[in-house]
Design a protein around this motif. Structure first.
Motif, PDB file in Angstrom:
ATOM      1  N   PHE A  82       0.783  -1.242   0.000  1.00  0.00           N
ATOM      2  CA  PHE A  82       0.000   0.000   0.000  1.00  0.00           C
ATOM      3  C   PHE A  82       0.816   1.294   0.000  1.00  0.00           C
ATOM      4  O   PHE A  82       0.242   2.372  -0.012  1.00  0.00           O
ATOM      5  N   THR A  83       2.131   1.210   0.039  1.00  0.00           N
ATOM      6  CA  THR A  83       2.914   2.452   0.036  1.00  0.00           C
ATOM      7  C   THR A  83       2.705   3.225  -1.274  1.00  0.00           C
ATOM      8  O   THR A  83       2.450   2.634  -2.332  1.00  0.00           O
ATOM      9  N   VAL A  84       2.838   4.558  -1.197  1.00  0.00           N
ATOM     10  CA  VAL A  84       2.669   5.372  -2.414  1.00  0.00           C
ATOM     11  C   VAL A  84       3.922   5.349  -3.279  1.00  0.00           C
ATOM     12  O   VAL A  84       3.887   5.744  -4.446  1.00  0.00           O
ATOM     13  N   ASN A 136      -1.194   1.011  -5.120  1.00  0.00           N
ATOM     14  CA  ASN A 136      -1.195   2.370  -5.657  1.00  0.00           C
ATOM     15  C   ASN A 136      -0.722   2.410  -7.097  1.00  0.00           C
ATOM     16  O   ASN A 136      -1.169   3.254  -7.886  1.00  0.00           O
ATOM     17  N   SER A 137       0.183   1.511  -7.464  1.00  0.00           N
ATOM     18  CA  SER A 137       0.610   1.433  -8.871  1.00  0.00           C
ATOM     19  C   SER A 137      -0.568   1.032  -9.749  1.00  0.00           C
ATOM     20  O   SER A 137      -0.746   1.565 -10.862  1.00  0.00           O
ATOM     21  N   GLU A 170      -6.111   8.589  -8.556  1.00  0.00           N
ATOM     22  CA  GLU A 170      -5.039   9.189  -7.751  1.00  0.00           C
ATOM     23  C   GLU A 170      -4.547   8.196  -6.700  1.00  0.00           C
ATOM     24  O   GLU A 170      -5.313   7.358  -6.209  1.00  0.00           O
ATOM     25  N   LYS A 171      -3.272   8.343  -6.343  1.00  0.00           N
ATOM     26  CA  LYS A 171      -2.720   7.478  -5.295  1.00  0.00           C
ATOM     27  C   LYS A 171      -3.334   7.835  -3.945  1.00  0.00           C
ATOM     28  O   LYS A 171      -3.666   8.987  -3.696  1.00  0.00           O
ATOM     29  N   ILE A 172      -3.438   6.847  -3.071  1.00  0.00           N
ATOM     30  CA  ILE A 172      -3.991   7.054  -1.715  1.00  0.00           C
ATOM     31  C   ILE A 172      -2.923   6.676  -0.701  1.00  0.00           C
ATOM     32  O   ILE A 172      -2.355   5.581  -0.772  1.00  0.00           O
ATOM     33  N   ASN A 173      -2.700   7.575   0.243  1.00  0.00           N
ATOM     34  CA  ASN A 173      -1.679   7.301   1.259  1.00  0.00           C
ATOM     35  C   ASN A 173      -2.328   6.543   2.432  1.00  0.00           C
ATOM     36  O   ASN A 173      -2.698   7.135   3.445  1.00  0.00           O
ATOM     37  N   TRP A 214      -7.531   5.957   7.259  1.00  0.00           N
ATOM     38  CA  TRP A 214      -7.252   4.605   6.780  1.00  0.00           C
ATOM     39  C   TRP A 214      -6.628   3.716   7.849  1.00  0.00           C
ATOM     40  O   TRP A 214      -6.403   2.526   7.617  1.00  0.00           O
ATOM     41  N   LEU A 218      -3.748   1.587  -9.040  1.00  0.00           N
ATOM     42  CA  LEU A 218      -4.652   2.743  -9.110  1.00  0.00           C
ATOM     43  C   LEU A 218      -4.162   3.736 -10.156  1.00  0.00           C
ATOM     44  O   LEU A 218      -4.954   4.301 -10.919  1.00  0.00           O
ATOM     45  N   GLU A 219      -2.856   3.944 -10.204  1.00  0.00           N
ATOM     46  CA  GLU A 219      -2.273   4.898 -11.151  1.00  0.00           C
ATOM     47  C   GLU A 219      -2.489   4.437 -12.591  1.00  0.00           C
ATOM     48  O   GLU A 219      -2.822   5.233 -13.474  1.00  0.00           O
TER      49      GLU A 219
END
Length: 312
Positions: A144-146, A152-153, A161-164, A171, A155-156
Protein backbone atom coordinates in the motif's frame (compact mmCIF):
# COMPACT_ATOMS: atom_id res chain seq x y z
CA UNK A 1 -15.60 -32.73 68.34
CA UNK A 2 -14.32 -36.25 67.65
CA UNK A 3 -16.88 -36.68 64.87
CA UNK A 4 -15.70 -33.39 63.26
CA UNK A 5 -12.07 -34.56 63.39
CA UNK A 6 -13.05 -37.91 61.88
CA UNK A 7 -14.98 -36.13 59.11
CA UNK A 8 -12.09 -33.77 58.44
CA UNK A 9 -9.51 -36.57 58.27
CA UNK A 10 -11.86 -38.57 56.05
CA UNK A 11 -12.20 -35.60 53.69
CA UNK A 12 -8.41 -35.16 53.54
CA UNK A 13 -7.96 -38.86 52.80
CA UNK A 14 -10.56 -38.61 50.02
CA UNK A 15 -8.70 -35.60 48.49
CA UNK A 16 -5.36 -37.43 48.71
CA UNK A 17 -6.84 -40.52 47.04
CA UNK A 18 -8.28 -38.32 44.29
CA UNK A 19 -4.90 -36.61 43.75
CA UNK A 20 -3.05 -39.94 43.62
CA UNK A 21 -5.64 -41.38 41.25
CA UNK A 22 -5.30 -38.42 38.83
CA UNK A 23 -1.61 -37.73 39.45
CA UNK A 24 -0.71 -37.71 35.74
CA UNK A 25 -3.41 -35.16 34.98
CA UNK A 26 -2.15 -32.91 37.79
CA UNK A 27 1.39 -33.36 36.48
CA UNK A 28 0.26 -32.28 33.01
CA UNK A 29 -1.33 -29.04 34.23
CA UNK A 30 1.57 -28.22 36.57
CA UNK A 31 3.71 -26.39 33.91
CA UNK A 32 0.69 -24.29 32.95
CA UNK A 33 -0.02 -23.39 36.57
CA UNK A 34 3.65 -22.58 37.12
CA UNK A 35 3.64 -20.31 34.06
CA UNK A 36 0.54 -18.45 35.29
CA UNK A 37 2.03 -18.08 38.79
CA UNK A 38 5.39 -16.75 37.57
CA UNK A 39 4.27 -14.52 34.70
CA UNK A 40 0.75 -13.48 35.78
CA UNK A 41 0.45 -13.44 39.57
CA UNK A 42 3.93 -12.66 40.90
CA UNK A 43 4.29 -9.52 38.67
CA UNK A 44 1.11 -8.15 40.30
CA UNK A 45 3.33 -7.24 43.25
CA UNK A 46 4.67 -4.44 41.03
CA UNK A 47 1.22 -2.77 40.96
CA UNK A 48 2.17 -1.26 44.31
CA UNK A 49 4.27 1.35 42.55
CA UNK A 50 1.14 2.83 40.95
CA UNK A 51 0.44 4.27 44.44
CA UNK A 52 4.00 5.51 44.90
CA UNK A 53 6.38 8.03 43.44
CA UNK A 54 8.66 5.17 42.55
CA UNK A 55 12.40 5.71 42.44
CA UNK A 56 14.51 2.75 41.38
CA UNK A 57 17.31 3.62 43.80
CA UNK A 58 14.84 3.60 46.72
CA UNK A 59 13.08 0.44 45.63
CA UNK A 60 9.43 -0.43 46.26
CA UNK A 61 9.78 -0.45 50.04
CA UNK A 62 11.62 2.90 50.19
CA UNK A 63 9.67 4.94 47.61
CA UNK A 64 7.26 7.68 48.67
CA UNK A 65 3.53 6.82 48.89
CA UNK A 66 1.30 9.22 46.92
CA UNK A 67 -2.06 7.43 47.08
CA UNK A 68 -4.28 7.94 44.00
CA UNK A 69 -2.27 10.85 42.61
CA UNK A 70 -1.32 9.03 39.39
CA UNK A 71 -4.90 7.89 38.80
CA UNK A 72 -6.16 11.48 39.28
CA UNK A 73 -3.56 12.63 36.77
CA UNK A 74 -4.66 9.95 34.30
CA UNK A 75 -8.37 10.80 34.50
CA UNK A 76 -7.63 14.52 34.31
CA UNK A 77 -5.31 14.23 31.33
CA UNK A 78 -6.61 15.39 27.91
CA UNK A 79 -4.98 12.25 26.47
CA UNK A 80 -7.19 9.95 28.57
CA UNK A 81 -10.37 10.33 26.51
CA UNK A 82 -8.40 10.13 23.26
CA UNK A 83 -6.76 6.80 24.13
CA UNK A 84 -9.95 5.51 25.80
CA UNK A 85 -12.11 6.24 22.74
CA UNK A 86 -9.46 4.89 20.34
CA UNK A 87 -9.23 1.66 22.35
CA UNK A 88 -13.00 1.24 22.56
CA UNK A 89 -13.48 1.89 18.84
CA UNK A 90 -10.82 -0.67 17.85
CA UNK A 91 -12.32 -3.18 20.28
CA UNK A 92 -15.82 -2.58 18.83
CA UNK A 93 -14.45 -3.17 15.33
CA UNK A 94 -12.89 -6.44 16.49
CA UNK A 95 -16.08 -7.53 18.23
CA UNK A 96 -18.52 -6.60 15.45
CA UNK A 97 -16.43 -7.41 12.36
CA UNK A 98 -13.70 -9.87 13.36
CA UNK A 99 -15.39 -12.03 16.01
CA UNK A 100 -18.16 -13.49 13.76
CA UNK A 101 -15.78 -14.29 10.88
CA UNK A 102 -14.13 -17.42 12.41
CA UNK A 103 -17.61 -18.75 13.26
CA UNK A 104 -18.79 -18.24 9.67
CA UNK A 105 -15.58 -19.77 8.30
CA UNK A 106 -15.91 -22.79 10.61
CA UNK A 107 -19.52 -23.34 9.51
CA UNK A 108 -18.51 -23.09 5.85
CA UNK A 109 -15.54 -25.47 6.30
CA UNK A 110 -17.82 -27.95 8.06
CA UNK A 111 -20.05 -28.05 4.98
CA UNK A 112 -17.19 -29.02 2.64
CA UNK A 113 -17.47 -32.65 1.62
CA UNK A 114 -14.03 -33.05 0.00
CA UNK A 115 -11.55 -33.69 2.84
CA UNK A 116 -8.60 -32.87 0.58
CA UNK A 117 -10.04 -29.50 -0.40
CA UNK A 118 -11.03 -28.81 3.21
CA UNK A 119 -7.50 -29.48 4.51
CA UNK A 120 -5.97 -27.33 1.77
CA UNK A 121 -8.23 -24.41 2.66
CA UNK A 122 -7.54 -24.88 6.38
CA UNK A 123 -3.77 -24.87 5.80
CA UNK A 124 -3.96 -21.72 3.70
CA UNK A 125 -6.02 -19.78 6.23
CA UNK A 126 -3.94 -20.99 9.22
CA UNK A 127 -0.60 -19.94 7.72
CA UNK A 128 -0.86 -16.15 8.34
CA UNK A 129 -1.18 -16.81 12.10
CA UNK A 130 2.44 -17.99 12.17
CA UNK A 131 3.72 -14.73 10.74
CA UNK A 132 4.76 -12.06 13.22
CA UNK A 133 3.05 -8.66 13.18
CA UNK A 134 6.31 -7.23 11.85
CA UNK A 135 5.94 -9.33 8.68
CA UNK A 136 2.22 -8.60 8.36
CA UNK A 137 2.73 -4.83 8.65
CA UNK A 138 5.75 -4.96 6.35
CA UNK A 139 3.73 -6.79 3.70
CA UNK A 140 1.02 -4.14 4.02
CA UNK A 141 3.66 -1.46 3.57
CA UNK A 142 4.95 -3.10 0.38
CA UNK A 143 1.42 -3.39 -1.02
CA UNK A 144 0.00 0.00 0.00
CA UNK A 145 2.91 2.45 0.04
CA UNK A 146 2.67 5.37 -2.41
CA UNK A 147 6.29 4.86 -3.47
CA UNK A 148 5.97 1.87 -5.79
CA UNK A 149 3.35 -0.03 -3.79
CA UNK A 150 1.42 -2.65 -5.77
CA UNK A 151 -2.04 -1.26 -4.97
CA UNK A 152 -1.20 2.37 -5.66
CA UNK A 153 0.61 1.43 -8.87
CA UNK A 154 -2.57 -0.33 -9.98
CA UNK A 155 -4.65 2.74 -9.11
CA UNK A 156 -2.27 4.90 -11.15
CA UNK A 157 -2.50 2.58 -14.17
CA UNK A 158 -6.30 2.71 -13.97
CA UNK A 159 -6.21 6.51 -13.93
CA UNK A 160 -7.00 7.10 -10.25
CA UNK A 161 -5.04 9.19 -7.75
CA UNK A 162 -2.72 7.48 -5.30
CA UNK A 163 -3.99 7.05 -1.71
CA UNK A 164 -1.68 7.30 1.26
CA UNK A 165 -3.14 4.41 3.27
CA UNK A 166 -0.25 4.33 5.74
CA UNK A 167 -0.21 7.94 6.88
CA UNK A 168 -3.81 9.15 6.67
CA UNK A 169 -5.88 8.93 9.87
CA UNK A 170 -9.03 7.71 8.12
CA UNK A 171 -7.25 4.60 6.78
CA UNK A 172 -5.71 3.46 10.07
CA UNK A 173 -8.77 1.59 11.41
CA UNK A 174 -9.65 -0.23 8.13
CA UNK A 175 -5.97 -1.19 7.78
CA UNK A 176 -5.87 -2.45 11.38
CA UNK A 177 -9.00 -4.59 11.18
CA UNK A 178 -8.11 -6.05 7.76
CA UNK A 179 -4.71 -7.14 9.08
CA UNK A 180 -6.33 -8.72 12.17
CA UNK A 181 -8.80 -10.62 9.98
CA UNK A 182 -6.11 -11.81 7.57
CA UNK A 183 -3.80 -13.06 10.32
CA UNK A 184 -6.22 -14.43 12.93
CA UNK A 185 -9.53 -15.41 11.30
CA UNK A 186 -8.31 -18.80 10.07
CA UNK A 187 -6.65 -19.69 13.37
CA UNK A 188 -9.81 -18.70 15.24
CA UNK A 189 -11.79 -21.41 13.42
CA UNK A 190 -9.94 -24.24 15.23
CA UNK A 191 -11.98 -24.04 18.44
CA UNK A 192 -15.27 -23.74 16.57
CA UNK A 193 -14.44 -26.69 14.28
CA UNK A 194 -13.58 -28.76 17.36
CA UNK A 195 -16.92 -27.81 18.90
CA UNK A 196 -18.75 -28.69 15.67
CA UNK A 197 -17.00 -32.08 15.55
CA UNK A 198 -18.54 -32.96 18.93
CA UNK A 199 -22.11 -32.54 17.65
CA UNK A 200 -23.99 -35.85 17.65
CA UNK A 201 -24.25 -37.07 13.95
CA UNK A 202 -27.61 -38.68 14.75
CA UNK A 203 -29.10 -35.19 15.04
CA UNK A 204 -28.19 -34.52 11.40
CA UNK A 205 -29.57 -37.90 10.32
CA UNK A 206 -32.86 -37.18 12.09
CA UNK A 207 -33.01 -33.71 10.52
CA UNK A 208 -32.43 -35.20 7.05
CA UNK A 209 -35.27 -37.64 7.58
CA UNK A 210 -37.48 -34.68 8.45
CA UNK A 211 -36.52 -33.05 5.17
CA UNK A 212 -34.17 -30.37 6.57
CA UNK A 213 -31.65 -28.96 4.08
CA UNK A 214 -28.04 -28.15 4.92
CA UNK A 215 -28.72 -24.51 5.74
CA UNK A 216 -31.57 -25.47 8.05
CA UNK A 217 -29.35 -28.10 9.72
CA UNK A 218 -26.68 -25.47 10.20
CA UNK A 219 -29.10 -22.97 11.75
CA UNK A 220 -31.08 -25.42 13.88
CA UNK A 221 -28.43 -27.97 14.92
CA UNK A 222 -24.85 -26.75 14.44
CA UNK A 223 -25.22 -23.18 15.70
CA UNK A 224 -27.24 -24.07 18.85
CA UNK A 225 -24.75 -26.89 19.59
CA UNK A 226 -21.76 -24.53 19.62
CA UNK A 227 -23.60 -21.65 21.31
CA UNK A 228 -21.96 -22.25 24.70
CA UNK A 229 -18.48 -22.17 23.08
CA UNK A 230 -19.35 -18.90 21.33
CA UNK A 231 -20.55 -17.40 24.63
CA UNK A 232 -17.38 -18.43 26.51
CA UNK A 233 -15.13 -16.99 23.79
CA UNK A 234 -17.24 -13.83 23.70
CA UNK A 235 -16.80 -13.39 27.47
CA UNK A 236 -13.03 -13.85 27.15
CA UNK A 237 -13.01 -11.41 24.24
CA UNK A 238 -14.88 -8.80 26.27
CA UNK A 239 -12.30 -9.25 29.05
CA UNK A 240 -9.67 -8.17 26.52
CA UNK A 241 -11.55 -4.96 25.74
CA UNK A 242 -8.51 -2.77 26.47
CA UNK A 243 -5.97 -5.40 25.32
CA UNK A 244 -5.65 -4.90 21.57
CA UNK A 245 -2.10 -6.07 21.01
CA UNK A 246 0.72 -3.62 21.62
CA UNK A 247 3.03 -4.84 18.87
CA UNK A 248 0.51 -4.56 16.05
CA UNK A 249 -0.73 -1.07 16.89
CA UNK A 250 2.75 0.21 17.70
CA UNK A 251 3.99 -0.83 14.26
CA UNK A 252 1.13 1.07 12.59
CA UNK A 253 1.42 4.11 14.86
CA UNK A 254 3.10 7.27 13.58
CA UNK A 255 2.92 10.99 14.24
CA UNK A 256 0.25 11.56 11.55
CA UNK A 257 -2.27 9.01 12.85
CA UNK A 258 -1.63 9.27 16.62
CA UNK A 259 -5.04 10.90 17.25
CA UNK A 260 -6.81 7.69 16.15
CA UNK A 261 -4.10 5.09 16.79
CA UNK A 262 -2.83 5.75 20.31
CA UNK A 263 -4.25 3.12 22.70
CA UNK A 264 -3.59 2.17 26.32
CA UNK A 265 -0.88 -0.38 25.43
CA UNK A 266 1.18 2.06 23.36
CA UNK A 267 0.55 4.87 25.88
CA UNK A 268 1.91 2.70 28.72
CA UNK A 269 5.00 1.90 26.66
CA UNK A 270 5.70 5.53 25.74
CA UNK A 271 5.14 6.97 29.24
CA UNK A 272 6.84 4.08 31.05
CA UNK A 273 9.80 3.17 28.83
CA UNK A 274 10.43 6.29 26.73
CA UNK A 275 9.65 8.89 29.40
CA UNK A 276 10.60 6.87 32.50
CA UNK A 277 7.30 7.58 34.33
CA UNK A 278 7.08 4.08 35.80
CA UNK A 279 4.51 4.78 38.53
CA UNK A 280 2.19 6.67 36.16
CA UNK A 281 2.41 4.03 33.42
CA UNK A 282 1.75 1.31 36.02
CA UNK A 283 -1.37 3.21 37.13
CA UNK A 284 -2.55 3.27 33.50
CA UNK A 285 -1.93 -0.48 33.21
CA UNK A 286 -3.72 -1.08 36.53
CA UNK A 287 -6.78 0.81 35.28
CA UNK A 288 -6.76 -1.21 32.06
CA UNK A 289 -6.61 -4.53 33.93
CA UNK A 290 -9.33 -3.47 36.38
CA UNK A 291 -11.73 -2.55 33.55
CA UNK A 292 -11.08 -5.92 31.90
CA UNK A 293 -11.79 -7.75 35.19
CA UNK A 294 -15.08 -5.87 35.72
CA UNK A 295 -16.20 -6.60 32.15
CA UNK A 296 -15.38 -10.32 32.45
CA UNK A 297 -17.38 -10.56 35.70
CA UNK A 298 -20.27 -8.61 34.14
CA UNK A 299 -20.30 -10.66 30.93
CA UNK A 300 -20.10 -13.92 32.90
CA UNK A 301 -23.03 -12.79 35.09
CA UNK A 302 -25.08 -11.94 31.99
CA UNK A 303 -24.24 -15.29 30.37
CA UNK A 304 -25.41 -17.19 33.47
CA UNK A 305 -28.51 -15.05 33.76
CA UNK A 306 -29.55 -16.12 30.26
CA UNK A 307 -28.93 -19.81 30.92
CA UNK A 308 -25.35 -20.27 29.65
CA UNK A 309 -22.51 -21.92 31.58
CA UNK A 310 -20.12 -18.96 31.65
CA UNK A 311 -16.44 -19.39 32.45
CA UNK A 312 -16.66 -20.00 36.21
Amino acid sequence: MNSQLTLSSGKRAHIMRSILKNKWLYLMIFPGLLYILIYKYIPMYGLIISFQNYKSYHGILGSEWVGFEHFERLFGSPDFWMIFSNTIILFALQLLIFFPIPIILALMLNELRSEKYKRTVQTLIYLPHFMSWVIVVSLSFVIFTVDGGIFNSLLEVLGFEKINFLLKEEWFRPMYILQVIWREAGWGTIIFLAAIASVDPQLYEAAKMDGAGRIRQMLNITLPAIKSVIVVLLILKIGDVLELGFEHVYLLLNSTNRQVAEIFDTYVYVTGIHQGQLSYSTAVGFFKGFVGLVLVIGANWLAKKYGEDGIY
